[in-house]
Design an enzyme around this catalytic site. Structure first.
Site, PDB file in Angstrom:
ATOM      1  CG  ASP A  12      10.299 -11.766 -55.780  1.00 25.49           C
ATOM      2  OD1 ASP A  12      10.703 -12.725 -55.434  1.00 25.49           O
ATOM      3  OD2 ASP A  12      11.034 -10.965 -56.449  1.00 25.49           O
ATOM      4  CG  HIS A  13       8.691 -14.105 -59.595  1.00 29.13           C
ATOM      5  ND1 HIS A  13       8.518 -12.769 -59.378  1.00 29.13           N
ATOM      6  CD2 HIS A  13       9.697 -14.240 -60.393  1.00 29.13           C
ATOM      7  CE1 HIS A  13       9.534 -12.300 -60.145  1.00 29.13           C
ATOM      8  NE2 HIS A  13      10.262 -13.024 -60.593  1.00 29.13           N
ATOM      9  CB  CYS A  70      12.822 -10.953 -53.750  1.00 29.11           C
ATOM     10  SG  CYS A  70      14.315  -9.656 -53.426  1.00 29.11           S
ATOM     11  CB  THR A  72      19.461 -10.694 -54.595  1.00 27.39           C
ATOM     12  OG1 THR A  72      18.645  -9.391 -54.749  1.00 27.39           O
ATOM     13  CG2 THR A  72      19.842 -11.151 -55.971  1.00 27.39           C
ATOM     14  N   GLY A  73      17.051 -10.363 -52.027  1.00 26.71           N
ATOM     15  CA  GLY A  73      16.766  -9.759 -51.008  1.00 26.71           C
ATOM     16  C   GLY A  73      17.157  -8.145 -51.126  1.00 26.71           C
ATOM     17  N   GLY A  75      16.235  -5.985 -53.478  1.00 31.70           N
ATOM     18  CA  GLY A  75      15.258  -4.998 -53.777  1.00 31.70           C
ATOM     19  C   GLY A  75      14.109  -4.892 -52.629  1.00 31.70           C
ATOM     20  CG  HIS A 103      25.213  -4.267 -32.582  1.00 26.87           C
ATOM     21  ND1 HIS A 103      26.588  -4.204 -33.138  1.00 26.87           N
ATOM     22  CD2 HIS A 103      25.461  -4.824 -31.670  1.00 26.87           C
ATOM     23  CE1 HIS A 103      27.386  -4.735 -32.062  1.00 26.87           C
ATOM     24  NE2 HIS A 103      26.602  -5.074 -31.222  1.00 26.87           N
ATOM     25  CG  ASN A 104      21.860  -2.562 -37.027  1.00 31.80           C
ATOM     26  OD1 ASN A 104      22.615  -3.620 -37.286  1.00 31.80           O
ATOM     27  ND2 ASN A 104      22.445  -1.538 -36.835  1.00 31.80           N
ATOM     28  NE  ARG A 114      15.656 -16.204 -58.822  1.00 36.00           N
ATOM     29  CZ  ARG A 114      15.000 -15.346 -59.663  1.00 36.00           C
ATOM     30  NH1 ARG A 114      15.651 -14.346 -60.036  1.00 36.00           N
ATOM     31  NH2 ARG A 114      13.954 -15.923 -60.209  1.00 36.00           N
ATOM     32  NE  ARG A 137      28.547   0.139 -28.400  1.00 37.75           N
ATOM     33  CZ  ARG A 137      28.547  -1.018 -28.191  1.00 37.75           C
ATOM     34  NH1 ARG A 137      27.933  -1.523 -26.920  1.00 37.75           N
ATOM     35  NH2 ARG A 137      29.017  -2.181 -28.982  1.00 37.75           N
ATOM     36  CG  HIS A 138      23.933  -1.203 -30.022  1.00 38.50           C
ATOM     37  ND1 HIS A 138      24.906  -0.888 -30.904  1.00 38.50           N
ATOM     38  CD2 HIS A 138      24.173  -1.777 -28.887  1.00 38.50           C
ATOM     39  CE1 HIS A 138      26.017  -1.789 -30.621  1.00 38.50           C
ATOM     40  NE2 HIS A 138      25.471  -2.273 -29.363  1.00 38.50           N
ATOM     41  NE  ARG A 141      26.580   3.716 -32.146  1.00 35.29           N
ATOM     42  CZ  ARG A 141      27.552   2.723 -31.589  1.00 35.29           C
ATOM     43  NH1 ARG A 141      27.307   1.619 -31.763  1.00 35.29           N
ATOM     44  NH2 ARG A 141      28.507   3.361 -30.959  1.00 35.29           N
TER      45      ARG A 141
END
Length: 149
Positions: A12-13, A70, A72-73, A75, A103-104, A114, A137-138, A141
């Site tokens: 975004d901006h 963005c 903060t990240g 949204g 893991h993810n 920002r 194991r990940h 999940r």
């Protein structure tokens, strides 16, 4: 996931400047093709419009990886994670970037323009790109994610 596979990126901006820095690093230093879906100016826009474009492209398999930026990240993360097969990880440090992959198996990296500086953003990006998924194991999940969507 191939480290050099193309990446789709959007912002975004509040994060146009960071997006340009990251895109330049990916293309010029890492040799990675980038599809930039915008935005391209600091004029105010709605972040979900860009989150949807990136998340949809990852969700449908057009791109294996994406990056969203963005202010903060937060949204961008919330919007992207509504899509099936999307695992968008908001990372503000190297530890989170490494574990989001190990893991993810995160397939979208999200950062706040920002919140973190340019140098840290590049280090987070490099860590995220270079860290493989451990599986094992990940994986079981992560399989539970797909049962929910």
């Amino acid at each position: 996931m191939n480290q050099n596979s193309p990446i789709v990126i959007g912002c975004d901006h509040a994060a146009v400047a960071l997006k340009d820095i990251i895109k330049a690093y990916l293309v010029d230093k890492a040799g990675i093709e980038v599809k930039d879906v915008g935005t391209f100016t600091a004029d105010s826009v709605d972040y979900p419009d860009y989150a949807v474009q990136v998340a949809k492209a990852v969700s449908d398999g057009t791109y294996a990886r994406g990056i969203l930026l963005c202010g903060t990240g937060i949204g961008m993360s919330m919007a992207a994670n509504r899509f099936p097969r999307v695992r968008a990880a908001l990372c503000s440090d190297l530890f989170a970037a490494r574990l989001s992959r190990q893991h993810n198996n995160a397939n979208i990296l999200v950062m706040g323009g920002r919140v973190i500086g340019d140098i840290l953003a590049i280090e987070i990006l490099k860590t995220w790109l270079e860290t493989p998924f451990e599986g094992g194991r990940h994986q079981s999940r992560l399989d539970k994610f797909d049962q929910v969507c």
